[in-house]
Design an enzyme around this catalytic site. Sequence first.
Site, mmCIF file in Angstrom:
data_model
loop_
_atom_site.group_PDB
_atom_site.id
_atom_site.type_symbol
_atom_site.label_atom_id
_atom_site.label_comp_id
_atom_site.label_asym_id
_atom_site.label_seq_id
_atom_site.Cartn_x
_atom_site.Cartn_y
_atom_site.Cartn_z
ATOM 1 C CG ASP A 162 -2.322 0.593 0.795
ATOM 2 O OD1 ASP A 162 -2.324 1.763 0.358
ATOM 3 O OD2 ASP A 162 -3.356 -0.075 0.907
ATOM 4 C CG HIS A 234 -4.330 2.011 -2.302
ATOM 5 N ND1 HIS A 234 -4.384 2.552 -1.040
ATOM 6 C CD2 HIS A 234 -5.594 2.051 -2.778
ATOM 7 C CE1 HIS A 234 -5.648 2.896 -0.760
ATOM 8 N NE2 HIS A 234 -6.387 2.612 -1.799
ATOM 9 C CD GLU A 295 -9.997 3.525 -1.092
ATOM 10 O OE1 GLU A 295 -10.858 3.900 -0.290
ATOM 11 O OE2 GLU A 295 -8.877 3.103 -0.715
ATOM 12 C CD1 TRP A 362 -14.191 -2.430 -2.380
ATOM 13 C CD2 TRP A 362 -14.326 -0.987 -0.682
ATOM 14 N NE1 TRP A 362 -13.718 -1.228 -2.837
ATOM 15 C CE2 TRP A 362 -13.782 -0.318 -1.803
ATOM 16 C CE3 TRP A 362 -14.490 -0.278 0.503
ATOM 17 C CZ2 TRP A 362 -13.419 1.029 -1.777
ATOM 18 C CZ3 TRP A 362 -14.120 1.066 0.539
ATOM 19 C CH2 TRP A 362 -13.595 1.708 -0.591
ATOM 20 C CG LEU A 388 -13.327 -7.244 11.735
ATOM 21 C CD1 LEU A 388 -12.777 -8.553 12.267
ATOM 22 C CD2 LEU A 388 -14.766 -7.053 12.182
ATOM 23 C CD GLU A 439 -6.079 2.409 7.014
ATOM 24 O OE1 GLU A 439 -6.393 1.312 7.538
ATOM 25 O OE2 GLU A 439 -6.562 2.806 5.939
#
Length: 542
Positions: A162, A234, A295, A362, A388, A439
């Site tokens: 990423d 990414h 993205e 997603w 999560l 993150e």
Amino acid sequence: MSFDLLVPAPRSATTATGSFLLRPGTGLDGEPHLTRIVRRLLGMDLPDSATGEVSVRVAPGEPESYRLAVSEQGIEIEAGDEAGVRHAVQTLRQLIGPQAYRVAGKKEVGVPCGEVIDRPAVEWRGGMLDVARHFLTKRTVLKYVDLLAMHRMNRLHLHLTDDQGWRIESRSFPEISRLATHRPETIVGHLYDGRGYDGIPHGGYYTLDDLAEISAYARERGIIVVPEIDLPGHTSALLAAFPELGTGEIGVQRAWGVKSATIKPVPRSVKRVCELLDELLEVIDTPYVHLGGDECVTRDWVGDPEIAAHRESLGLATEGELHGWFLREVAAHLATRGKRAVMWDEAYQTGGTLPDTIVMGWRGDAIAQRAAADGFDVVRAPIYPTYLDYDQSELGSEPVTIGGPITLADAASFDVTPDAWPAGERAGVLGGQWQAWGEYIPHERHLDYMTFPRACAIAEALWSGRPADYDDLVRRLSGGHLARLEAAGCEYRPLAGPHPWQESGTGGRARSASGMRWSLEQRREWSSSIPESAVADEPEAF
Ligand code: ACM
């Protein structure tokens, strides 16, 4: 532990009176490739014996099916395939109780008498682990494999790359390990909070030998590793090593969000990516490779002469179509190696898919349903309720997360093949998975906290193919399963809220005042609307 404390709950379980005493030295009867599985997963020394009180055999049948029968005379495992044998042993471990999860010191254990007849509802039952935002050690990944196997899961989706780090060694391109795998520091707290940077270098990567080891360890436990190289967005970190292949803000990022960097969608980038994939496929034993596709910011594609010329040479009208072209090229290379591509649902919208590409939905339910209606195999991974990295409750003591909440009850409500979908669309659903985005998960202890027990609920919803019975799940968690997790060394979140040492505090884990929150209305709307666009014009902070 009794048959009514199993997680995931099996399809059928009956109890009988009495118990069988299993001890090191109990005889084990079966073909060597099956007895090896039993010994390895039980971690007990059970010698071969043609008259063994424990027996294991495969009678070809439904994939992953098994029957486990315990009487005072012994234990019988009969399974449809080797995967079924593994599941039977995992169920046996749960019946033995916490002691089964300790790696040493196992003595005589009593197994209650009864019978389980079981098989899963869906084929793909996975957990996604983001090791890119924060590097997690190989030992953490191996422990995660054990926890997946304990819940009769069969896929580990490793998000290996990423903007904040590339976690794969390259022997052909050593500059990747030197330049793309670490950052000088990391943003503190929630991205929206403006609390500055920690001044602590962060990084790490898996050698190809590490990845071979993870793959083999997972395979021995019935789990296929699905490696993800996220493309063409990414990719800020990778481009630290290959700036000539990039657009946008290049270099390993210190903060989160959707960044502007992309690998250029041109033939020389396809070639480089395929070289990197070939190295990875030498060591990971998998039929699937995830190519990301999510993205992607195309802002800088418009004015880039090389990209624009290439787009025109292909006769493509939009940047979105070029995104699709790039992913198709890489997927076609995977196909020459006998591998199937998996992609996030944006790729379905831009035409990045090949006919056999697995679409991972997603951005809500509706896009997954649309892809299934179009004939794609779909893996369900909707933010709500499978992400999560969101809060687990409204408690002020919860540590900082991206937003939330997604509670244990929410996770239990996950419906992988909703009755409201037409049968043909439900049939397109291969299964689903939870996502542990990294993150706000800097290390293993916090990973345990964020993943469990919500992952238990999703595992159950996937095993049974319908939402879990929340009250009954809580009964089984508090009556037995949390003790199993504890013995396995998993620092889960207690049902009532965090332990004092897991709380938010005032330091780097302080709760955000401004993170994203979900209202019920937003959740409903979000799951039922198709996102309008699949590529973004501008980067986004979140
Ligand atoms: C994703 O959450 N960007 C797949």
